[in-house]
Every structure is written in structure tokens, then in C-alpha cells.
Design a protein around this motif. Structure first.
Motif, PDB file in Angstrom:
ATOM      1  N   LYS A  33       0.941  -1.213  -0.041  1.00 57.59           N
ATOM      2  CA  LYS A  33      -0.226  -0.066  -0.075  1.00 57.59           C
ATOM      3  C   LYS A  33       0.956   1.237   0.007  1.00 57.59           C
ATOM      4  O   LYS A  33       0.609   2.156  -0.439  1.00 57.59           O
ATOM      5  CB  LYS A  33      -0.938  -0.012   1.370  1.00 57.59           C
ATOM      6  N   GLU A  38       6.929   7.145   0.855  1.00 61.48           N
ATOM      7  CA  GLU A  38       7.265   6.577   2.319  1.00 61.48           C
ATOM      8  C   GLU A  38       8.470   5.594   2.382  1.00 61.48           C
ATOM      9  O   GLU A  38       8.758   4.913   1.463  1.00 61.48           O
ATOM     10  CB  GLU A  38       5.807   5.715   2.568  1.00 61.48           C
ATOM     11  N   ARG A 149       0.373   4.422  15.836  1.00 59.20           N
ATOM     12  CA  ARG A 149      -0.653   4.953  15.113  1.00 59.20           C
ATOM     13  C   ARG A 149      -1.434   5.773  16.077  1.00 59.20           C
ATOM     14  O   ARG A 149      -1.850   5.804  17.432  1.00 59.20           O
ATOM     15  CB  ARG A 149      -1.754   4.165  14.505  1.00 59.20           C
ATOM     16  N   ARG A 169     -11.580   6.188   9.425  1.00 62.14           N
ATOM     17  CA  ARG A 169     -11.123   5.403   8.650  1.00 62.14           C
ATOM     18  C   ARG A 169     -10.083   4.488   9.282  1.00 62.14           C
ATOM     19  O   ARG A 169      -9.319   4.671   9.967  1.00 62.14           O
ATOM     20  CB  ARG A 169     -10.394   6.052   7.323  1.00 62.14           C
ATOM     21  N   PHE A 192      -6.502   2.243   1.997  1.00 62.97           N
ATOM     22  CA  PHE A 192      -5.806   3.510   2.149  1.00 62.97           C
ATOM     23  C   PHE A 192      -6.001   4.494   0.865  1.00 62.97           C
ATOM     24  O   PHE A 192      -5.882   5.568   1.117  1.00 62.97           O
ATOM     25  CB  PHE A 192      -4.168   3.472   2.855  1.00 62.97           C
ATOM     26  N   THR A 213       3.062   8.016   7.996  1.00 63.54           N
ATOM     27  CA  THR A 213       1.779   7.822   7.035  1.00 63.54           C
ATOM     28  C   THR A 213       1.452   9.218   6.851  1.00 63.54           C
ATOM     29  O   THR A 213       1.364   9.665   5.702  1.00 63.54           O
ATOM     30  CB  THR A 213       0.769   6.894   7.300  1.00 63.54           C
TER      31      THR A 213
HETATM   32  O1  G3P Z   1       0.223   4.195   2.544  1.00 67.15           O
HETATM   33  C1  G3P Z   1      -0.375   4.115   3.647  1.00 67.15           C
HETATM   34  C2  G3P Z   1       0.374   3.479   4.890  1.00 67.15           C
HETATM   35  O2  G3P Z   1       1.027   4.383   5.159  1.00 67.15           O
HETATM   36  C3  G3P Z   1      -0.813   2.949   5.891  1.00 67.15           C
HETATM   37  O3  G3P Z   1      -1.653   2.205   5.426  1.00 67.15           O
HETATM   38  O4  G3P Z   1      -3.793   0.835   5.605  1.00 67.15           O
HETATM   39  O5  G3P Z   1      -1.979   0.811   7.480  1.00 67.15           O
HETATM   40  O6  G3P Z   1      -3.497   2.697   7.254  1.00 67.15           O
HETATM   41  P1  G3P Z   1      -2.909   1.655   6.603  1.00 67.15           P
END
Ligand code: G3P
Length: 329
Positions: A33, A38, A149, A169, A192, A213
């Protein structure tokens, strides 16, 4: 060709020239993703280049970023289905096959990256990796961290109360749904790749994610309040089909393992450095950072660990025992 008919098809017409058979090159697609900006994507380009250099003519890993190829659940299905495929995605998607992985990356367990990295080397996790193999999945790494996060919203969040009614989300995962629900929000699963437009079109009010992110995907352009809940660890599992893995030569397996491991160490170092840099940069771009009521959020998520019917009984206590051992070392 017609020429072959008369001679049983055994010999190919070579016009008198012995054709040197090019050695068969195995191509493995790696899907993620993460977008090019990144660190995880940058690290894996580097890892793939090193592997391809060392294995020259016999194996090539091709990196596909930003969800150009299937990601999440769909990427794991490629692995389980035996495709020439490496998936880099949330450990929760591995948890769809071996549920106890979700407990290992459950909410608010680790105080820092080192505690988690020690956990992935424990017998407890090694046993889960053996379970995954029985389901056709070879785990190459669980160590690709991209930060704890936190919340990214329009409104400042200090307590679970502040999340009431907010559509947040999350990745398409039960672990994330239950965690964000317990924290007070209305979790909304979305890949994402659809988050930026989802915020613009008010499908969601905000998201949860790491500084890596938030900065790397430029999602800060549409939301400006980071509230530091640090509720889950942003970390990827790197997986390949067990069947494909077993078909590789010893040399190929050794090179892939070494480079993926070295890449993970490098990736963590970069992440630690960049998180500080990105916070400063984000502040310069108008993003506000808020401390939250950590006690209140900790209390809010307590019950999440009791809501997974598929977990091995006692797994949470086993993880806490292991974590205490790690902390006392
Ligand atoms: O590019 C998206 C990534 O940094 C985070 O994706 O789905 O873990 O929130 P996700």
C-alpha cells in the motif's frame, strides 16, 4: 512447426545453430500500500535491488507500491493461492489466517519499538509462524515498523468522549474495528488508497495513522489535528507462499532472508530518525499535536482483548508474560 511432425516432435528445428537456453528467471511480484514517498517503499526498493543484484540471472523481485496491485486481504490471497508474490501489509491480514497474530499487535501493548522487536523473536511468535506455514504462508518478517498510530482529525481529541460520532477510517480488519469502537469512534473500513478522497467527500471525518503515514502520503493536507493516542503499532508482515518458498534454491532463500532482515533493521533506524524530522515538518505545515488522556484511553480499550472468539484461550496472558520477561531483561 510442420517440420516437427515427421520426427516425433523430439528435436526442434534450430537451423543448425545450437540455441543456448537462457536460464529460467523467477519473477516475484511484491505488493504494498505504501506510496513511493514513504520510507517502507524506499526501503523495499533497496532490498529488492540488493536481492536482484546478488541473484542476477535467476531471480527478480519487482516492487509495486501504492496499491497498483492487490493489497490487504487480496494480497494475502495471492500468497495463500501460491502465486509468485510477496505481500507487505498489516499483520492483521495474517491474523485472518492465524488469529493469534492480532493479539500480538493488539492495542496499547508496547512502550517502544524494541519491546515489539523482541516479541517477534520470542518462541510464542515463532510458534505462530509455524502455524502460518501449515496454512501455506511463509513469514519472512514481522519487523517492518512505521510508527505508533494516532488520530488525525479536524477536531482536537483528548478523551474517548471527543471521538463520539466521528467516522474514522481504519484498515479492513476486526482488530482495528474493535479498537476504534472501544476508543469511542465510529470506525469505517477503507483501503488507504481511498482515504484522501474519502475525507474530501466526507465519507469519513478522519483517520488513524503514524507520522510516517501522515507525512509520507500528504494526508495532512486535508486534516490538521494529530492527537497522540499511540493506540496501535504501524507494522507490516512480509509474507510469501510456502510452496513458492520451498521451490526456491537454498542460495535464493538465504539471500532473500538476509536482505529482508537487513532492510528491516535499516527501516527501523530510518523510522526513528524520520519521526522526529516529520513532526517538525508537519508543525511547519500547520499540523497541531495534542497530548491525550492516556489513562482514559487505556481503560477504554481494556475489553478489546476479550472480544476475539478465535483466539487461543489465555493468549493475552501469554503475551503479557512474554512482555514482562522482555521488560525485565
Ligand atoms: O500508505 C499507507 C500506509 O502508510 C498506511 O496504510 O492501511 O496501514 O493505514 P494503513
Amino acid at each position: 512447426s510442420i517440420f516437427l511432425v515427421g520426427c516425433g516432435g523430439e528435436k526442434e528445428k534450430t537451423d543448425g545453430v545450437q540455441q543456448a537456453k537462457a536460464p529460467q528467471k523467477k519473477v516475484i511480484k511484491m505488493s504494498m500500500k505504501f506510496v513511493e514517498d514513504e520510507q517502507t517503499a524506499k526501503t523495499f526498493h533497496q532490498v529488492a535491488n540488493k536481492i536482484n543484484d546478488r541473484l542476477k540471472d535467476n531471480l527478480e523481485i519487482q516492487v509495486f507500491t501504492g496499491g497498483q496491485l492487490p493489497i490487504g486481504k487480496d494480497s494475502m490471497e495471492q500468497v495463500v493461492g501460491g502465486a509468485n508474490w510477496i505481500s507487505v501489509d498489516g499483520i492483521n491480514f495474517l491474523g485472518d489466517y492465524v488469529p493469534d497474530y492480532n493479539a500480538v499487535v493488539g492495542p496499547m501493548l508496547y512502550n517502544n519499538f524494541d519491546e515489539y522487536l523482541a516479541m517477534t523473536k520470542s518462541d510464542l511468535v515463532k510458534n505462530l509462524n509455524a502455524e502460518a506455514e501449515k496454512k501455506g504462508i511463509k513469514v519472512l518478517s514481522l519487523d517492518y515498523l512505521f510508527g505508533f498510530r494516532s488520530m488525525l482529525t479536524e477536531k482536537e481529541v483528548k478523551t474517548p468522549e471527543d471521538l463520539k460520532g466521528l467516522k474514522i477510517r481504519v484498515p479492513n480488519s476486526q482488530l482495528y474495528m474493535l479498537t476504534l469502537e472501544a476508543m469511542g469512534a465510529n470506525p469505517t473500513p477503507l483501503p488507504f488508497t481511498e482515504v484522501y478522497s474519502g475525507i474530501q467527500q466526507k465519507v469519513v471525518d478522519g483517520l488513524e495513522g503514524s507520522l510516517m503515514t501522515i507525512y509520507g502520503t500528504k494526508i495532512y493536507e486535508v486534516r490538521k489535528q494529530v492527537s497522540l493516542t499511540n493506540h496501535l503499532l504501524g507494522v507490516s508482515a512480509v509474507t510469501i507462499s510456502n510452496k513458492v518458498w520451498n521451490e526456491l534454491t537454498d542460495e535464493q532463500r538465504k539471500v532473500i532472508e538476509e536482505e529482508i532482515y537487513n532492510g528491516s533493521v535499516y527501516n527501523t533506524d530510518e523510522t526513528v530518525k524520520l519521526e522526529k524530522e516529520y513532526q517538525t515538518k508537519l508543525e511547519e505545515l500547520g499540523v497541531k499535536f495534542n497530548e491525550v488522556d492516556a489513562v482514559a484511553f487505556n481503560k477504554a480499550i481494556e475489553n478489546v482483548f476479550n472480544q476475539f472468539p478465535k483466539w487461543t484461550p489465555g493468549i493475552y496472558n501469554q503475551i503479557m508474560d512474554e512482555l514482562n520477561k522482555i521488560r525485565n531483561k
